[in-house]
Design a protein around this motif. Structure first.
Motif, PDB file in Angstrom:
ATOM      1  N   LEU A  16       0.374  -1.299   0.317  1.00  0.00           N
ATOM      2  CA  LEU A  16       0.013  -0.123   0.228  1.00  0.00           C
ATOM      3  C   LEU A  16       0.722   1.266   0.107  1.00  0.00           C
ATOM      4  CD1 LEU A  16      -2.715  -1.467   2.615  1.00  0.00           C
ATOM      5  CD2 LEU A  16      -2.761  -1.095  -0.129  1.00  0.00           C
ATOM      6  N   LEU A  17       2.210   1.270   0.514  1.00  0.00           N
ATOM      7  CA  LEU A  17       3.113   2.155   1.123  1.00  0.00           C
ATOM      8  C   LEU A  17       4.566   2.417  -0.011  1.00  0.00           C
ATOM      9  CD1 LEU A  17       2.160   2.857   4.754  1.00  0.00           C
ATOM     10  CD2 LEU A  17       0.891   3.945   3.119  1.00  0.00           C
ATOM     11  N   GLY A  18       4.252   1.124   0.169  1.00  0.00           N
ATOM     12  CA  GLY A  18       6.072   1.427  -1.048  1.00  0.00           C
ATOM     13  C   GLY A  18       6.883   1.667   0.328  1.00  0.00           C
ATOM     14  N   PRO A  19       8.334   0.963  -0.159  1.00  0.00           N
ATOM     15  CA  PRO A  19       9.146   1.091   0.791  1.00  0.00           C
ATOM     16  C   PRO A  19       9.667   1.835   1.738  1.00  0.00           C
ATOM     17  CG  PRO A  19      10.298   0.789  -1.504  1.00  0.00           C
ATOM     18  CD  PRO A  19       8.162   0.730  -1.521  1.00  0.00           C
ATOM     19  N   GLY A  20      10.387   1.632   3.058  1.00  0.00           N
ATOM     20  CA  GLY A  20      10.104   2.811   4.156  1.00  0.00           C
ATOM     21  C   GLY A  20       9.434   3.668   4.777  1.00  0.00           C
ATOM     22  N   ARG A  21       8.711   2.988   4.624  1.00  0.00           N
ATOM     23  CA  ARG A  21       7.288   3.617   4.958  1.00  0.00           C
ATOM     24  C   ARG A  21       6.510   2.780   5.736  1.00  0.00           C
ATOM     25  NH1 ARG A  21       3.681   6.862   2.389  1.00  0.00           N
ATOM     26  NH2 ARG A  21       4.037   6.492   0.194  1.00  0.00           N
TER      27      ARG A  21
END
Length: 481
Positions: A16-21
């Protein structure tokens, strides 16, 4: 520390948010398991949405996975309201930092919840405006956190706390529905639910946008430092100033222990031999300021003030306020940890309660200092201690309970601006009947019937609609309820 979240769960949120989040590192989860209070929780995953749509997606996925959700602003809260329990999902809005719109005509601003309190006032200063609530942590605390706790600050004596400055908001409920409450119209249609959500401590949903009222910056201001030989004299001055018809913009008190700690930390020229000091600020037109300052000085001297010092310029005024707002940090010179309370008592009972707090400190062999919003009776007894000393920690909790009970017995309430959270949840029956608590639980259930939004906060166990607390084996197997 809670069991590590399943990798598949982390992957679903990363989709949903992408990597790192999405945070799942044990050390980072340990940091998010605490806020500014002394409570320690257990943190599961931490997610960092940046838009309302991402908050909706995360809330819906949490619902699908059966995860409780703890909304979090800057984590500066002091009542354990943002402390996750049992591996709950922490939803930090710290990346939602846009000031969406400023309307000088109303005047108001529409902001995302991660905007820092001080940043908002800085952004509108050139327009002759400011945001009135100013917690001591205003350089670090967020507007979303202010809404969650109905935060105040020194300058809320005349202006009111957060609830008086929120015009409208957007909130995402536990099932992902997005509601807009209130607005800039004088009387928005329907029930006014803003007052229920402000101070809701994230138990009703995730606030994703706030429309706040901005205040005109007064043309003149005078800041005065008054010092007294006794706490009683300072307390009499507080009541006398208000009784004389002057409501200062701010009226803050520090006792001697706190004054000494702050002076050694900030070097503002505070009178360290005074039993108590008052920091009083009046504002308005130059004529109003001159007249009110004269009343403040006269009443203070009649109460026994030894000295009255007015800030000569903006630099000296800023230094005096730096001293006041650095008080909590100054405690580190005395002990590595502190436990800060937030009860409110009638102004007429201030001296009596301060004497009781002094007695409680002696009974429990603890150092308790006082720095508080004297004008509205909002006490902040601050217990300095060392968390590594288990026996001392036990005495701290016992002293804290005694302070709360003394304040309530004096006609006070549990919180002025910090909220209830975990810290004072189990003291709610001191001020609310079973019927009161059940009504609050039913209202909460109307927003979140699943009980997944910031569970176990604010209301004690047994308050929820239809909730039963039974011992194991209390009913025969197969009993229908």
């Amino acid at each position: 520390m809670a069991t590590a979240p399943a990798p598949r769960t982390r992957d679903r949120f990363e989709e949903l948010l992408g990597p790192g989040r999405v945070i799942d590192h044990p050390l980072e989860r340990r940091l998010y398991a605490r806020d500014g209070s002394i409570a320690q929780g257990e943190c599961g995953l931490v997610v960092l949405p940046e838009t309302t749509a991402e908050v909706v997606a995360c809330v819906r996925l949490a619902a699908e996975l059966g995860l409780p959700v703890v909304p979090r602003g800057s984590g500066t809260g002091l009542c354990g309201g943002a402390v996750p329990l049992d591996g709950a999902l922490v939803m930090s809005v710290a990346r939602m930092t846009r000031i969406v719109e400023i309307d000088p005509a109303v005047p108001c601003a529409r902001v995302e919840p991660g905007v820092l309190n001080l940043d908002l006032s800085t952004a509108v200063r050139h327009l002759g405006l400011h945001y009135a609530p100013d917690p001591s942590s205003q350089g670090a605390c967020s507007i979303g956190g202010n809404v969650a706790t109905n935060a105040g600050g020194p300058h809320c004596l005349a202006s009111g706390v957060t609830a008086q400055h929120v015009l409208g908001m957007e909130i995402v409920l536990a099932d992902g529905e997005v509601l807009r409450l209130g607005g800039t119209a004088p009387d928005p249609p329907g029930y006014d639910l803003r007052g229920f959500v402000v101070g809701g401590e994230g138990t009703l949903g995730v606030v994703t946008e706030v429309t706040v009222r901005l205040s005109r910056t007064p043309p003149a201001v005078r800041t005065m430092l008054l010092d007294f030989p006794t706490v009683r004299a300072a307390g009499e001055a507080v009541g006398g100033i208000v009784a004389a018809g002057v409501i200062p913009a701010a009226m803050e008190m520090m006792d001697r222990l706190m004054t000494v700690a702050v002076e050694e930390f900030v070097h503002a020229g505070l009178p360290v031999d005074a039993a108590a000091i008052l920091l009083v600020e009046v504002d308005g037109t130059p004529a109003e300021v001159a007249a009110n300052a004269e009343v403040v000085e006269r009443v203070a001297r009649e109460a026994g003030a030894r000295g009255v010092r007015a800030a000569a310029d903006e630099a000296e005024r800023a230094l005096l306020w730096k001293a006041r707002k650095s008080a909590f940090g100054a405690v580190a010179r005395i002990a590595p940890n502190y436990y800060l309370h937030d009860c409110v008592v009638p102004r007429t009972r201030l001296v009596e309660i301060l004497e009781r707090i002094e007695a409680i400190a002696a009974e429990h062999d603890l150092v308790i200092m006082n720095v508080f919003h004297a004008g509205d009776g909002n006490l902040h007894p601050l217990i300095a201690f060392d968390r590594r000393d288990a026996a001392q920690v036990a005495r701290v909790h016992a002293a804290g309970a005694a302070i709360i009970e003394a304040c309530v017995a004096a006609g006070g309430v549990l919180s002025g601006e910090h909220g209830i959270g975990l810290e004072k949840r189990d003291f709610m029956p001191l001020t609310f009947s079973d019927v009161d608590l059940a009504a609050q639980a039913c209202a909460r259930d109307a927003f979140d019937p699943t009980g997944r939004m910031n569970p176990a906060k604010v209301l004690p166990v047994g308050s929820r609609c239809g909730e039963l607390v039974l011992d194991a084996g209390a009913l025969p197997a197969g009993t229908w309820l």
